[in-house]
Design an enzyme around this catalytic site. Structure first.
Site, PDB file in Angstrom:
ATOM      1  N   GLY A  56       0.722  -1.039   0.040  1.00 40.77           N
ATOM      2  CA  GLY A  56      -0.107  -0.106   0.230  1.00 40.77           C
ATOM      3  C   GLY A  56       0.561   1.145  -0.046  1.00 40.77           C
ATOM      4  N   CYS A  57      -0.138   2.467   0.363  1.00 41.54           N
ATOM      5  CA  CYS A  57       0.768   3.218   0.668  1.00 41.54           C
ATOM      6  C   CYS A  57       2.272   3.672   1.506  1.00 41.54           C
ATOM      7  CB  CYS A  57      -0.001   4.696   1.152  1.00 41.54           C
ATOM      8  SG  CYS A  57       1.181   6.078   1.420  1.00 41.54           S
ATOM      9  N   PHE A  58       3.395   4.048   0.775  1.00 43.94           N
ATOM     10  CA  PHE A  58       4.951   3.984   0.832  1.00 43.94           C
ATOM     11  C   PHE A  58       4.667   4.533   2.625  1.00 43.94           C
ATOM     12  CE2 PHE A  58       5.907   5.825  -2.578  1.00 43.94           C
ATOM     13  CZ  PHE A  58       5.581   7.304  -2.773  1.00 43.94           C
TER      14      PHE A  58
END
Length: 235
Positions: A56-58
């Site tokens: 997902g979002c880093f």
């Protein structure tokens, strides 16, 4: 520029902060929970090691591993596609092959690859969500491991099989093993985003609970002070 699906109504911030502080704000599929340790791990060695993880979002994945003892560096970036498309505006389209990823460098004398993977699956993301993670949708948010060598790939693959066989999650793990892919650091403004923006609504809602879960589930691996990367790590 931050995509609109990462910006939540400002009015939710105070309530979200209170929930995160109490530890009662959890993933949609329930609270992160303890899972079995890998039955197979790498042999002990002394050389620093790096594995690239996507979940997902880093921002959140980097934030989690910056609080793990034995991790010496965690850099947000892109993996799975070409150098020419390793840019945030291009990757956000979802058609470059890239996944938002984090290159996690660790000291095997202090933490093993198996423990890194255990935290990745239990805390850093939900490995049962296909091509999405929380509010973010698209293949750029897929669950994926980009091993640096055959041994990393085998340990990861065996662990996924072990967790599925043990029914560690309510649904099958969809994490992909993608060897032979290069990693490209993300732009400088994405580095240390959680540490520098703890009040940002997306972070409060989606990522601070992960830090709380790390502290709760793996207290011996938790470090209060994040290991930050310098500006030179980004582009």
């Amino acid at each position: 520029m931050i995509p609109s699906n990462r910006v939540l109504a400002a009015g939710m911030l105070s309530a979200a902060l209170a929930l995160a502080a109490s530890g009662s704000l959890v993933r949609a599929d329930g609270a992160p929970h303890a899972i079995p340790a890998p039955a197979r791990d790498e042999p002990a060695h002394k050389a620093p090691e790096t594995i690239v993880l996507a979940g997902g979002c880093f921002w959140g994945v980097q934030g989690v591993f910056q609080h793990v003892k034995g991790v010496t560096r965690a850099i947000s970036g892109y993996a799975g596609g070409a150098l020419a498309t390793a840019h945030y505006d291009m990757t956000s389209r979802g058609d470059t092959g890239h996944a938002e990823s984090v290159a996690v460098t660790f000291d095997p004398a202090k933490i093993s690859l198996g423990r890194i993977l255990q935290i990745y699956f239990a805390v850093a993301h939900d490995p049962t969500e296909l091509n999405r993670q929380g509010p973010d949708e698209g293949s750029q948010y897929r669950s994926a491991i980009f091993p640096r060598d055959a041994e990393q790939a085998e340990v990861a693959r065996d662990y996924i099989g072990q967790l599925d066989q043990a029914h560690a999650f309510a649904a099958p793990i969809v994490t992909r093993i993608e060897p032979g892919k290069s990693f490209y650091p993300a732009e400088a403004y994405h580095q240390n985003f959680l540490a520098l923006n703890p009040d940002y609504p997306y972070i409060v809602i989606n990522d601070l609970p992960k830090i709380a879960a790390l502290r709760r589930l793996y207290p011996s691996e938790y470090r209060a002070d994040a290991v930050l990367v310098g500006a030179a790590a980004g582009r």
